[in-house]
Design a protein around this motif. Structure first.
Motif, PDB file in Angstrom:
ATOM      1  N   ALA A 233       0.833  -1.208   0.000  1.00 47.36           N
ATOM      2  CA  ALA A 233       0.000   0.000   0.000  1.00 47.36           C
ATOM      3  C   ALA A 233       0.860   1.248   0.000  1.00 47.36           C
ATOM      4  O   ALA A 233       0.608   2.210  -0.741  1.00 47.36           O
ATOM      5  N   VAL A 234       1.892   1.256   0.848  1.00 46.46           N
ATOM      6  CA  VAL A 234       2.770   2.437   0.917  1.00 46.46           C
ATOM      7  C   VAL A 234       3.510   2.618  -0.402  1.00 46.46           C
ATOM      8  O   VAL A 234       3.682   3.747  -0.891  1.00 46.46           O
ATOM      9  N   ASN A 235       3.957   1.540  -1.013  1.00 52.11           N
ATOM     10  CA  ASN A 235       4.651   1.618  -2.300  1.00 52.11           C
ATOM     11  C   ASN A 235       3.744   2.187  -3.378  1.00 52.11           C
ATOM     12  O   ASN A 235       4.170   3.002  -4.208  1.00 52.11           O
ATOM     13  N   MET A 236       2.475   1.781  -3.372  1.00 55.87           N
ATOM     14  CA  MET A 236       1.525   2.298  -4.367  1.00 55.87           C
ATOM     15  C   MET A 236       1.219   3.772  -4.124  1.00 55.87           C
ATOM     16  O   MET A 236       1.100   4.555  -5.067  1.00 55.87           O
ATOM     17  N   VAL A 237       1.099   4.150  -2.870  1.00 52.95           N
ATOM     18  CA  VAL A 237       0.840   5.551  -2.545  1.00 52.95           C
ATOM     19  C   VAL A 237       2.036   6.418  -2.941  1.00 52.95           C
ATOM     20  O   VAL A 237       1.871   7.555  -3.390  1.00 52.95           O
ATOM     21  N   HIS A 249       3.474   4.575  13.943  1.00 49.60           N
ATOM     22  CA  HIS A 249       4.749   3.851  14.033  1.00 49.60           C
ATOM     23  C   HIS A 249       5.013   3.042  12.771  1.00 49.60           C
ATOM     24  O   HIS A 249       6.169   2.851  12.387  1.00 49.60           O
ATOM     25  N   ILE A 250       3.945   2.603  12.090  1.00 49.07           N
ATOM     26  CA  ILE A 250       4.119   1.910  10.815  1.00 49.07           C
ATOM     27  C   ILE A 250       4.528   2.914   9.736  1.00 49.07           C
ATOM     28  O   ILE A 250       5.419   2.647   8.922  1.00 49.07           O
ATOM     29  N   ALA A 251       3.881   4.074   9.732  1.00 47.53           N
ATOM     30  CA  ALA A 251       4.244   5.122   8.765  1.00 47.53           C
ATOM     31  C   ALA A 251       5.704   5.532   8.936  1.00 47.53           C
ATOM     32  O   ALA A 251       6.438   5.703   7.955  1.00 47.53           O
ATOM     33  N   LYS A 252       6.124   5.666  10.188  1.00 46.05           N
ATOM     34  CA  LYS A 252       7.507   6.081  10.478  1.00 46.05           C
ATOM     35  C   LYS A 252       8.502   5.058   9.940  1.00 46.05           C
ATOM     36  O   LYS A 252       9.505   5.424   9.313  1.00 46.05           O
ATOM     37  N   ARG A 253       8.218   3.780  10.161  1.00 49.79           N
ATOM     38  CA  ARG A 253       9.154   2.737   9.728  1.00 49.79           C
ATOM     39  C   ARG A 253       9.161   2.609   8.204  1.00 49.79           C
ATOM     40  O   ARG A 253      10.230   2.548   7.574  1.00 49.79           O
ATOM     41  N   LEU A 254       7.999   2.565   7.576  1.00 50.70           N
ATOM     42  CA  LEU A 254       7.945   2.350   6.134  1.00 50.70           C
ATOM     43  C   LEU A 254       8.388   3.576   5.342  1.00 50.70           C
ATOM     44  O   LEU A 254       8.793   3.454   4.189  1.00 50.70           O
ATOM     45  N   SER A 255       8.324   4.752   5.955  1.00 55.27           N
ATOM     46  CA  SER A 255       8.788   5.961   5.255  1.00 55.27           C
ATOM     47  C   SER A 255      10.298   5.945   5.047  1.00 55.27           C
ATOM     48  O   SER A 255      10.831   6.697   4.234  1.00 55.27           O
ATOM     49  N   GLN A 256      11.000   5.070   5.790  1.00 55.07           N
ATOM     50  CA  GLN A 256      12.447   4.943   5.599  1.00 55.07           C
ATOM     51  C   GLN A 256      12.783   4.233   4.291  1.00 55.07           C
ATOM     52  O   GLN A 256      13.891   4.369   3.776  1.00 55.07           O
ATOM     53  N   ASP A 257      11.819   3.467   3.792  1.00 49.58           N
ATOM     54  CA  ASP A 257      12.057   2.687   2.574  1.00 49.58           C
ATOM     55  C   ASP A 257      11.313   3.214   1.355  1.00 49.58           C
ATOM     56  O   ASP A 257      11.500   2.708   0.253  1.00 49.58           O
ATOM     57  N   HIS A 258      10.439   4.211   1.541  1.00 47.05           N
ATOM     58  CA  HIS A 258       9.632   4.727   0.438  1.00 47.05           C
ATOM     59  C   HIS A 258       9.610   6.251   0.482  1.00 47.05           C
ATOM     60  O   HIS A 258       9.614   6.845   1.565  1.00 47.05           O
TER      61      HIS A 258
END
Length: 311
Positions: A233-237, A249-258
């Motif tokens: 989902a984050v990759n598509m967004v 906390h999920i947004a914070k972690r996944l924002s490091q990769d996207h």
């Protein structure tokens, strides 16, 4: 009083507990490993004992009486106490050979469980661990004993479910770095409503709280993408104009990769508890207690702190 208690078959208390959980004579009998007719006889004895129907037919279903609803929590405590009395107190994880099944989202499986499970294997090298996706059937699987633990947002309406707190969190909105709204310090409600949204479909129902808060302002999200995977989902967004609301906390972690930007929501939504959950049937089991206690601690030790609401 002692004379009266001594005349009561304690198996009836177990039957009552299972009947109140299942609201089904057949299912309660299966869990107590007795026949359906034997469970029906136990229900008749319970009705006589409490001077109340306890369970009444409504079409093809059984519904509890007010008396039964009052008894349910007290009976559950009594059964828990009895289980504790007869449960072995000593437990050696190095000798444990049990198999544990955990239901989790793909985010938890990828970012939170690996380090925790590695530590658990060092302490209990003979255990087996199955990890499967959390979905809308998981609470039923917990109830049936087919899943031992689940990691998700606490559902206060889930019956006979215990939970240990992993962390408290709140929702934020993410968008791609060069999104038309990324330059704004704060999102306005009209802008939030104007753009299309993606939603995460795994775990417990997260969309209700979000949409309820928006509805109070007369706003409805225009959902154009539903995804069962957090990273997907984050990759598509990150490659579209979609907005995505998810725990901080999920947004914070996944924002490091996207390449995404994190924004506070334009409406207030209460914080929620991220928890490890299990059914009451496993509450007193020594191996289960050891496993869930250490798994909770090992996950808590990881960096799960939410970002500030004002970020």
């Amino acid at each position: 009083m002692i004379d009266r208690i001594s005349r009561i078959n304690l198996n009836l208390i177990v039957s009552l507990h299972l009947l109140l959980q299942e609201l089904s004579v057949t299912k309660a009998a299966q869990r107590q490993y007795i026949s359906q007719s034997a469970m029906s006889k136990n229900l008749a004895k319970l009705r006589e004992l409490f001077h109340d129907p306890l369970l009444m037919k409504a079409g093809n279903e059984l519904i509890p009486t007010n008396k039964a609803l009052q008894l349910a929590p007290e009976v559950a405590k009594l059964v828990q106490t009895m289980e504790g009395l007869f449960s072995p107190q000593d437990f050696d994880p190095s000798e444990c050979r049990k198999e544990f099944t955990i239901a989790a989202t793909d985010y938890v499986s990828e970012y939170m469980l690996p380090k925790a499970l590695a530590e658990l294997y060092l302490m209990a090298p003979h255990i087996c661990i199955n990890v499967q996706n959390w979905d809308k059937q998981t609470y039923q699987l917990l109830k049936e004993g087919k899943v031992d633990l689940g990691t998700t947002i606490q559902d206060p309406n889930a019956k006979d479910i215990h939970a240990s707190l992993i962390n408290r969190d709140h929702f934020v909105c993410i968008m791609r770095h060069d999104h038309p709204l990324s330059g704004q310090a704060k999102l306005s409600l009209p802008d939030f409503a104007q753009y299309h949204h993606a939603v995460i479909t795994v775990g417990t129902d997260k969309t209700t709280a979000i949409d309820r808060a928006l509805a109070e302002h007369g706003v409805t999200r225009k959902v154009r993408l539903r995804v069962s995977s957090y990273p997907s989902a984050v990759n598509m967004v990150a490659q579209s104009d979609l907005l995505l609301t998810l725990p901080s906390h999920i947004a914070k972690r996944l924002s490091q990769d996207h390449p995404v930007t994190i924004k506070p929501l334009p409406v207030h939504i209460d914080e929620f508890d991220c928890t490890l959950q299990w059914h009451h049937r496993n509450h007193q089991d020594p191996a289960h207690r050891w496993f869930r206690t250490h798994l909770t601690q090992l996950i808590q030790q990881q960096e799960l702190g939410p970002i500030s609401r004002g970020s």
